[in-house]
Design a protein around this motif. Structure first.
Motif, PDB file in Angstrom:
ATOM      1  N   UNK A 110       0.794  -1.141   0.026  1.00 48.40           N
ATOM      2  CA  UNK A 110       0.098  -0.069   0.045  1.00 48.40           C
ATOM      3  C   UNK A 110       0.898   1.316   0.131  1.00 48.40           C
ATOM      4  N   UNK A 111       0.453   2.163  -0.667  1.00 54.89           N
ATOM      5  CA  UNK A 111       1.194   3.502  -0.657  1.00 54.89           C
ATOM      6  C   UNK A 111       0.345   4.563  -1.234  1.00 54.89           C
ATOM      7  N   UNK A 112       0.283   5.753  -0.815  1.00 55.80           N
ATOM      8  CA  UNK A 112      -0.494   6.877  -1.386  1.00 55.80           C
ATOM      9  C   UNK A 112       0.413   7.684  -2.061  1.00 55.80           C
ATOM     10  N   UNK A 113      -0.306   8.290  -3.274  1.00 57.57           N
ATOM     11  CA  UNK A 113       0.764   9.225  -4.118  1.00 57.57           C
ATOM     12  C   UNK A 113      -0.312  10.427  -4.494  1.00 57.57           C
ATOM     13  N   UNK A 114       0.306  11.572  -4.746  1.00 56.93           N
ATOM     14  CA  UNK A 114      -0.287  12.893  -5.138  1.00 56.93           C
ATOM     15  C   UNK A 114       0.642  13.426  -6.268  1.00 56.93           C
ATOM     16  N   UNK A 115      -0.056  13.840  -7.435  1.00 52.41           N
ATOM     17  CA  UNK A 115       0.772  14.251  -8.511  1.00 52.41           C
ATOM     18  C   UNK A 115       1.099  15.847  -8.172  1.00 52.41           C
ATOM     19  N   UNK A 116       2.229  16.059  -8.343  1.00 54.25           N
ATOM     20  CA  UNK A 116       2.407  17.647  -8.235  1.00 54.25           C
ATOM     21  C   UNK A 116       2.360  18.346  -9.593  1.00 54.25           C
ATOM     22  N   UNK A 117       1.932  19.775  -9.337  1.00 58.21           N
ATOM     23  CA  UNK A 117       1.611  20.524 -10.745  1.00 58.21           C
ATOM     24  C   UNK A 117       3.091  20.909 -11.213  1.00 58.21           C
ATOM     25  N   UNK A 118       3.085  21.108 -12.515  1.00 59.93           N
ATOM     26  CA  UNK A 118       1.902  20.525 -13.687  1.00 59.93           C
ATOM     27  C   UNK A 118       2.092  19.028 -13.678  1.00 59.93           C
ATOM     28  N   UNK A 231      -6.881  14.196  -9.096  1.00 58.49           N
ATOM     29  CA  UNK A 231      -7.982  14.171  -8.251  1.00 58.49           C
ATOM     30  C   UNK A 231      -7.519  14.253  -6.511  1.00 58.49           C
ATOM     31  N   UNK A 232      -6.208  14.488  -6.503  1.00 60.88           N
ATOM     32  CA  UNK A 232      -5.728  14.707  -5.137  1.00 60.88           C
ATOM     33  C   UNK A 232      -4.919  13.310  -4.866  1.00 60.88           C
ATOM     34  N   UNK A 233      -4.853  12.974  -3.530  1.00 62.03           N
ATOM     35  CA  UNK A 233      -4.222  11.961  -2.976  1.00 62.03           C
ATOM     36  C   UNK A 233      -5.037  10.625  -3.561  1.00 62.03           C
ATOM     37  N   UNK A 234      -4.024   9.819  -4.013  1.00 59.72           N
ATOM     38  CA  UNK A 234      -4.694   8.185  -4.385  1.00 59.72           C
ATOM     39  C   UNK A 234      -4.023   7.285  -3.625  1.00 59.72           C
ATOM     40  N   UNK A 235      -4.738   6.539  -2.717  1.00 62.64           N
ATOM     41  CA  UNK A 235      -4.170   5.302  -2.007  1.00 62.64           C
ATOM     42  C   UNK A 235      -4.302   4.046  -2.707  1.00 62.64           C
ATOM     43  N   UNK A 236      -3.263   3.540  -3.109  1.00 64.22           N
ATOM     44  CA  UNK A 236      -3.211   2.151  -3.742  1.00 64.22           C
ATOM     45  C   UNK A 236      -3.085   1.320  -3.149  1.00 64.22           C
ATOM     46  N   UNK A 237      -3.597  -0.053  -3.077  1.00 59.05           N
ATOM     47  CA  UNK A 237      -3.501  -1.256  -2.391  1.00 59.05           C
ATOM     48  C   UNK A 237      -3.242  -2.146  -3.508  1.00 59.05           C
ATOM     49  N   UNK A 238      -2.166  -2.947  -3.371  1.00 60.08           N
ATOM     50  CA  UNK A 238      -1.807  -4.035  -4.628  1.00 60.08           C
ATOM     51  C   UNK A 238      -1.474  -5.504  -4.129  1.00 60.08           C
ATOM     52  N   UNK A 248       0.181 -16.628 -11.965  1.00 62.49           N
ATOM     53  CA  UNK A 248       0.216 -15.214 -11.631  1.00 62.49           C
ATOM     54  C   UNK A 248      -1.045 -14.771 -11.028  1.00 62.49           C
ATOM     55  N   UNK A 249      -1.000 -13.660 -10.100  1.00 65.81           N
ATOM     56  CA  UNK A 249      -2.251 -13.309  -9.537  1.00 65.81           C
ATOM     57  C   UNK A 249      -1.785 -11.701  -9.125  1.00 65.81           C
ATOM     58  N   UNK A 250      -2.689 -10.691  -9.767  1.00 69.29           N
ATOM     59  CA  UNK A 250      -2.579  -9.542  -9.204  1.00 69.29           C
ATOM     60  C   UNK A 250      -3.876  -9.020  -8.878  1.00 69.29           C
ATOM     61  N   UNK A 251      -4.149  -8.082  -7.616  1.00 65.94           N
ATOM     62  CA  UNK A 251      -5.316  -7.443  -7.181  1.00 65.94           C
ATOM     63  C   UNK A 251      -4.902  -5.933  -7.130  1.00 65.94           C
ATOM     64  N   UNK A 252      -5.643  -5.124  -7.654  1.00 64.29           N
ATOM     65  CA  UNK A 252      -5.222  -3.674  -7.738  1.00 64.29           C
ATOM     66  C   UNK A 252      -6.677  -2.990  -7.040  1.00 64.29           C
ATOM     67  N   UNK A 253      -6.162  -2.148  -6.229  1.00 59.92           N
ATOM     68  CA  UNK A 253      -7.318  -1.118  -5.394  1.00 59.92           C
ATOM     69  C   UNK A 253      -6.856   0.054  -5.480  1.00 59.92           C
TER      70      UNK A 253
END
Length: 317
Positions: A110-118, A231-238, A248-253
Motif C-alpha cells: 500500500x502507498x498513497x501518491x499525489x501528482x505535483x503541478x504541472x 484528483x488529489x491523494x490516491x491510495x493504492x493497494x496491490x 500469476x495473480x494481481x489485485x489492484x485497489x
C-alpha cells in the motif's frame, strides 16, 4: 543535501475474491509514514545512488501530506545527454535487498501518491511505481516491470508484463479485443505487455501500442476506473504474486475500491533472473527537458491484507 533536496538512507460484503486475506508468509511487515527527517527503520526503504538516480531530489517535507506530519516529495530534473538514447531520469525509493519477498510468494503493498503541478500531459514514458524481478549479474536482457503504474498524455494506466506468448486470439475490428486482453507483443525481447487498467479519461487511441490480444493474461474488471491524476491523494493497494507459468495473480485497489483482478502469465522466467520480487516507487521517465514532482505517503507492506487495505474490507477467502 544533494541537488537542492535531502537524500537519506533512513470491498461491501457481497464482493468476494478468491484471494486469501493472508498470503506469502515469508514477508516482513514494513511501514513508513515519512513523518521524520529520514526513512524509518520500520519501513525498510532507501534511496539508491547511481547516475540516473542523480536526476532525483528527495525531500522529507511537511507542507503536502496525507496523514501524519510529513510526506515524501520526489522530483526529477533533466539529466541525460542527448547522445545517450537509453538514459532515464529517476527518483525512485527501493526496498532493502535483505527484506525482499520471494518471487513465488504473494504480498500486499500500500502507498498513497499525489501528482505535483504541472501534471505531465505529453506522449512520453512516465512511471510512478513498478514491481520487478531481481536480475542476477551477467543476465542477458533488459526486463520490464511485471506490474507498473504509468502515465501517458496525462492519463493513468496499469500494465502487466510477461514472457512472449504467440497470439491465439485476434484484435476486434474496432481496435479492441473481442476476447482476451489488449497486449503489446515484443518478441524481439521475449516479452509482452498487457494493458490491464485505465482512468476514465482514457481513449482508444491512447492505447495504440496495445493493438493485439492475448488469452495468456485474464483481467476481471470490477467496475471502477483508476482515479484521475488530478484528483488529489490516491491510495493504492496491490497484491502481487508473479507466475510466469500461468499462476500469476494481481489485485489492484485504489481509494478502497477494487479496480481489477489479473491472472495468468505474470512476470518473467528467463535464465539468470533472481529469486525475489521487489518494489520501487517514485517518478521515473525517459530523458526529458522539464522538472517533474510527485508526493508519496503511507507506505506499508505485509503478507496480511488487513495490514494494508485500510479504506475497505479485504477480499474474502
Amino acid at each position: 543535501m544533494t541537488n537542492g533536496g535531502i537524500r537519506m538512507a533512513s470491498l461491501a460484503a457481497a464482493f468476494c475474491l478468491a484471494v486469501p486475506a493472508e498470503a506469502g508468509g515469508g514477508s516482513q511487515v514494513l511501514v513508513d509514514g515519512f513523518d521524520g527527517p529520514g526513512f524509518s527503520e520500520s519501513g525498510g526503504l532507501y534511496y539508491k545512488e547511481n547516475f540516473e538516480q542523480s536526476a532525483g531530489i528527495v525531500e522529507f517535507q511537511k507542507e503536502v501530506v496525507r496523514n501524519g506530519g510529513g510526506a515524501l516529495k520526489l522530483s526529477v530534473k533533466p539529466l541525460c545527454p542527448a547522445s545517450k538514447t537509453s538514459c532515464s531520469e529517476r527518483a525512485e525509493i527501493w526496498e532493502k535487498t535483505d527484506l525482499r519477498v520471494p518471487y513465488d510468494e504473494g504480498v500486499w503493498y500500500g502507498f498513497a501518491v499525489k501528482f505535483g503541478d504541472p501534471i505531465p500531459d505529453d506522449d512520453h514514458r512516465y512511471l510512478i511505481a513498478q514491481w520487478k524481478r531481481e536480475i542476477d549479474a551477467g543476465a542477458d536482457g533488459d526486463f520490464s516491470p511485471f506490474l507498473a503504474l504509468r502515465l501517458r498524455q496525462g492519463k493513468l494506466f496499469a500494465t502487466v508484463e510477461t514472457n512472449y506468448v504467440s497470439p491465439t486470439v485476434q484484435a476486434a475490428s474496432a481496435g479492441g479485443c473481442a476476447s482476451g486482453t489488449p497486449v503489446w507483443f515484443r518478441p524481439e525481447t521475449n516479452q509482452m505487455r498487457a494493458l490491464v487498467a485505465t482512468d476514465a479519461a482514457w481513449l482508444p487511441e491512447d492505447g495504440d501500442l496495445y493493438g493485439a490480444c492475448t488469452d495468456a493474461i485474464s483481467v476481471t474488471d470490477h467496475g471502477n476506473k483508476l482515479p484521475a491524476p488530478n484528483s488529489g491523494w490516491i491510495d493504492f493497494v496491490v497484491f502481487t504474486k508473479p507466475g510466469p507459468d500461468g499462476s500469476g495473480h494481481v489485485e489492484l485497489f485504489a481509494n478502497g475500491k477494487p479496480i481489477v483482478t489479473v491472472k495468468g502469465r505474470i512476470g518473467h522466467a528467463d535464465p539468470g533472473l533472481g529469486k525475489n520480487q521487489y518494489f520501487k516507487f517514485g517518478p521515473y521517465r525517459a530523458a526529458h527537458t522539464t522538472d517533474w514532482t510527485m508526493y508519496y505517503d503511507d507506505f506499508r507492506r505485509s503478507p496480511n491484507c488487513a495490514d494494508v487495505l485500510h479504506d475497505g474490507p479485504c477480499p474474502a477467502d
